[in-house]
Design an enzyme around this catalytic site. Structure first.
Site, PDB file in Angstrom:
ATOM      1  N   ARG A   1      -5.282   6.734  16.831  1.00  0.00           N
ATOM      2  CA  ARG A   1      -5.135   7.976  16.062  1.00  0.00           C
ATOM      3  C   ARG A   1      -5.713   9.182  16.798  1.00  0.00           C
ATOM      4  NH1 ARG A   1      -6.107   3.825  12.485  1.00  0.00           N
ATOM      5  NH2 ARG A   1      -8.324   4.244  12.643  1.00  0.00           N
TER       6      ARG A   1
ATOM      7  N   GLU B   1     -19.336  -3.508  14.774  1.00  0.00           N
ATOM      8  CA  GLU B   1     -20.072  -4.096  13.654  1.00  0.00           C
ATOM      9  C   GLU B   1     -19.756  -5.584  13.514  1.00  0.00           C
ATOM     10  OE1 GLU B   1     -20.308  -3.211   8.873  1.00  0.00           O
ATOM     11  OE2 GLU B   1     -19.455  -1.718  10.197  1.00  0.00           O
TER      12      GLU B   1
END
Length: 177
Positions: free
Chosen positions: A62, A99
């Site tokens: 993006r 993460e």
């Protein structure tokens, strides 16, 4: 409606994605709202038109959608920071922690120009890990990342610390749920 309010209303909130307890800010909804998308690009041009930026690095995927029109409007080169395995030529590569594991990004060696000042563009800045990896790629080629840009910022995740001393600009910040 004010432009920033339009942008805020255009960003879709998806609770419990990609896992329970996470509120995901989905920027894809900005692209189906021409006014919100135009606001983003116009603000970016306003911010960077008189800067010393000499090239833009857009982060997969993006980030490309914001970096490309900005590069065209400023008349400067854009390089692609891609996920590993997507570029056919000789590349610089950098692994970074996520993460939930690790990832790796690459850039064509031939696309990074030694001594140039780069702006790295992504859609959202959270922990800053992806942008640190992007900076590493540019520095491997002798470039200098002076600025980072994200449409959305999540400052509670302390990205400022890992991205220092580069300048960080976001159009809208969110905190908490």
């Amino acid at each position: 409606m004010a432009d920033l309010e339009l942008l805020d209303k255009s960003i879709r909130r998806v609770p419990d994605f990609p896992k329970p307890g996470i509120l995901f800010y989905d920027i894809t909804s900005v692209f189906v709202n021409p006014e919100a998308f135009k606001y983003c690009i116009d603000k970016m041009v306003e911010i960077y038109k008189d800067s010393e930026i000499e090239a833009i690095a857009g982060v997969d995927s993006r980030g490309f959608l914001f970096a490309a029109p900005l590069a065209e409007k400023l008349g400067i080169p854009m390089v692609l920071i891609r996920k590993k395995g997507k570029l056919p030529g000789d590349t610089y590569s950098c692994k970074y922690a996520l993460e939930y594991g690790t990832a790796e990004v690459e850039v064509h060696k031939a696309d990074v120009e030694k001594g140039k000042k780069y702006l790295v563009v992504d859609d959202l800045i959270a922990t800053g890990g992806t942008l640190v990896a992007a900076r590493n790629l540019i520095e491997q080629g002798g470039g200098k990342v002076t600025d980072f840009f994200g449409v959305i910022g999540l400052p509670e995740l302390n990205y400022e610390k890992v991205l220092a001393p580069s300048k960080i600009t976001t159009l809208i910040n969110y905190s908490g749920k």
